[in-house]
Design an enzyme around this catalytic site. Sequence first.
Site, PDB file in Angstrom:
ATOM      1  N   GLY A 105      26.579   8.105 -16.737  1.00  0.00           N
ATOM      2  CA  GLY A 105      25.512   8.222 -15.739  1.00  0.00           C
ATOM      3  C   GLY A 105      24.128   8.238 -16.382  1.00  0.00           C
ATOM      4  O   GLY A 105      23.145   7.820 -15.761  1.00  0.00           O
ATOM      5  N   GLU A 108      23.271   4.781 -16.900  1.00  0.00           N
ATOM      6  CA  GLU A 108      23.088   4.174 -15.577  1.00  0.00           C
ATOM      7  C   GLU A 108      21.729   4.539 -14.984  1.00  0.00           C
ATOM      8  O   GLU A 108      21.113   3.754 -14.272  1.00  0.00           O
ATOM      9  CB  GLU A 108      24.231   4.611 -14.648  1.00  0.00           C
ATOM     10  CG  GLU A 108      25.565   4.020 -15.091  1.00  0.00           C
ATOM     11  CD  GLU A 108      26.728   4.531 -14.274  1.00  0.00           C
ATOM     12  OE1 GLU A 108      27.027   5.737 -14.387  1.00  0.00           O
ATOM     13  OE2 GLU A 108      27.319   3.761 -13.516  1.00  0.00           O
ATOM     14  N   GLU A 128      33.073   6.067 -19.744  1.00  0.00           N
ATOM     15  CA  GLU A 128      33.897   6.629 -18.667  1.00  0.00           C
ATOM     16  C   GLU A 128      35.375   6.317 -18.807  1.00  0.00           C
ATOM     17  O   GLU A 128      36.233   7.105 -18.421  1.00  0.00           O
ATOM     18  CB  GLU A 128      33.400   6.119 -17.300  1.00  0.00           C
ATOM     19  CG  GLU A 128      32.146   6.798 -16.793  1.00  0.00           C
ATOM     20  CD  GLU A 128      30.868   6.181 -17.315  1.00  0.00           C
ATOM     21  OE1 GLU A 128      30.943   5.387 -18.285  1.00  0.00           O
ATOM     22  OE2 GLU A 128      29.799   6.477 -16.786  1.00  0.00           O
TER      23      GLU A 128
END
Length: 692
Positions: A105, A108, A128
Amino acid sequence: MTAINPVTDLTLDGDVAVITLNSPPVNALSANVRQGLYDGFKAAIDDPAAKAIVLICDGRTFIAGADITEFGGAMAGASLFDVQTMMENSPKPVVAAIHGTALGGGLEVALCAHYRVAVPSARLGLPEVNLGLLPGAGGTQRLPRVAGVEKALEMMTSGRHAPAKEALEMGLVDELVEEGKLKEQAIAFARKLVAENKPLVKVRDNNTKVEAARGHPEIFENCRKANARKFRGYKAPEANIKCIGAAVNLPFEEGLAVERKLFGEVMSSSESAAQRYSFFAERQANKIPDVPDDTPLIPIKKVGIIGAGTMGGGIAMNFANVGIPVVIVEVQEAALTRGLGVIKANYERTASRGGITAQQVEQRTGLITGSMDMNALADVDLVIEAVFERMDIKKDIFTKLDAICKPGAILATNTSGLNIDEIASVTKRPESVIGLHFFSPANVMKLLEIVRADHTSASVIATSMKLAKQIGKVAVLVGVCPGFVGNRILGQRQREAQKLVMEGAMPWDVDRVLYDFGFPMGPFAMSDLAGLDIGWVKEKSNGESIRDVLCEADRRGQKTGAGYYDYDENRVAKPSPFTEKVINDFIVKTGANPRKVSDEEILERAIYPMINEGLKILEEKKAIRASDIDVVWQNGYGWPVYRGGPMWYGDQIGPAKVLEKMKEFQAKMGDQFKPAALLEKVVAEGKTFGSL
Ligand code: CAA
């Protein structure tokens, strides 16, 4: 400076707004962090004095991902999606300033900035897959748009963290800035964007790289084929691949919808639950209740190793790899020369495959010296004995070490099962004695069982744990008992495997069931690989066991082209009629009554006694917690991570079922299956193994 919330600050540096996150240890995207980002960006966008926005983190790292501890709970605070939309749609340029690791994240979020700068030591990745997941915040759609499809496939299915320089080459980072000057240079970068009126780049709109892969399904097939063994049993790699496929073939928003759907599927899978458990189990293993974090450490500047065999050489490489000089002591010159030669050849092989440079080969071999004189160990801070498993030899060595080594030096043995208290008893400093049980090949295998003896000091334990991390090992602290944790549990499985064969299952039946369960190979294939003649003495062999007969027939494993299995010239195994006859003859000779053994029974007989033994180990306090046992089995014995480990797996079956089966086996086959008292207790109290 404005405090947006307890973990977020907003400052104005001239005309550049700087949003700083400070949420130790790794600035994970907890509810507070998400809300801070949302409110921080809103305030910066609304502030007419700010012309550009820099996002930076305090502490050791940029955002290292979603907060894994929040998974499964209700989502509080702003959603990550809201934060990303606000960043991407900001009318002012947004720059992510990256140090440490921008992961999951975190990356991201950075991919929703218009630009990214990083210091050279930074690393970026979407790991992930290692948690059984996929990047669920647009990463699957944005990374291929920036880095290209092949790179995205490689990074997302391996979880690898790419160094900043590589990230720059693939377009993931726009500029590298100087180490230690991230903030000022990121602000200068942002100011320049404004001055030069640079566009607000939205990764989502950049389709060139994904379009280039359209109509080339072979890119995906190649990735699947090349990694088939690695992906076996895991759900997440394929889900990641499918998402990248969607990035290639669908418009951005539709790709996002595919990502969302598949994220939901992997998130609720048993594989991901086990993988996330494993992540925390590994970190938990570092915590020793009676060895506090501030325990003084012993500086390790030089290491000594006794024994230049496969084990000693492999252990030496671990230290040389991180720049610690090593002296290896051997009694015979030929063995020493051979050992040093093997180390050099190993390094050269790695270099020929591109793993290290020729210069690194020089440097590392240069750090390893040999000696035939134990006095060469007088100045080492740690010595690891790696000779034969014979108590008399070990005692003799430790007596000498006690006389030669400097005060405070750690005296370690690599024994895989001998009593370390007995070894320590010959020294006047048992507090310095510890077990460092490496697994073969020691330069490759991740597990290090650190064995605490009765008198081992806290400093020696703390130093060993820290050193393990430094050399890239996963360490688990265990107590002294025959076989310690790993081999003691393995003993249960091996015994049952041999017994099953005498009851009517063939070695390949047992191996197939365990392979299908997720182990890289079954016990008989493993014996063939290791060599059936380990510990076998030709002169004493009298055909008393299946192994004796196989070895006598020169079927000593893969190296002789035959063992339990027959092997073709490519070392492909086939069930062997010869072995089958040997087994059947034994069955007749012993008067056993062969029967059809079901796959279900093979699995239960192999695994349940392991769980039971794990409970005995906990009862005897030879492991600190159930999850430590799982860490041992994942990292040393190939237990599939997506099944968590024997104790986690036991909880999935249910302790009551394990108890019931152990009782059933006990009634049929005797006290080898006697349930551990702790198993009875867990069931009676309605607990789980994970709570132990
Ligand atoms: N969430 C919650 N806690 C985390 C965390 C995370 N993402 N990452 C690390 N931590 C915690 C660890 O549990 C550990 O806690 P304790 O000190 O209490 O044990 C602490 O942070 C430090 O971690 P390490 O001991 O691992 O420290 P390190 O310096 O060796 O490594 C790291 C740091 C490289 C960031 C490593 O922790 C790591 O790989 N973390 C996981 C990164 C990751 O997988 N991110 C993706 C998350 S999933 C996601 O983001 C989904 C999405 O798409 C939105």
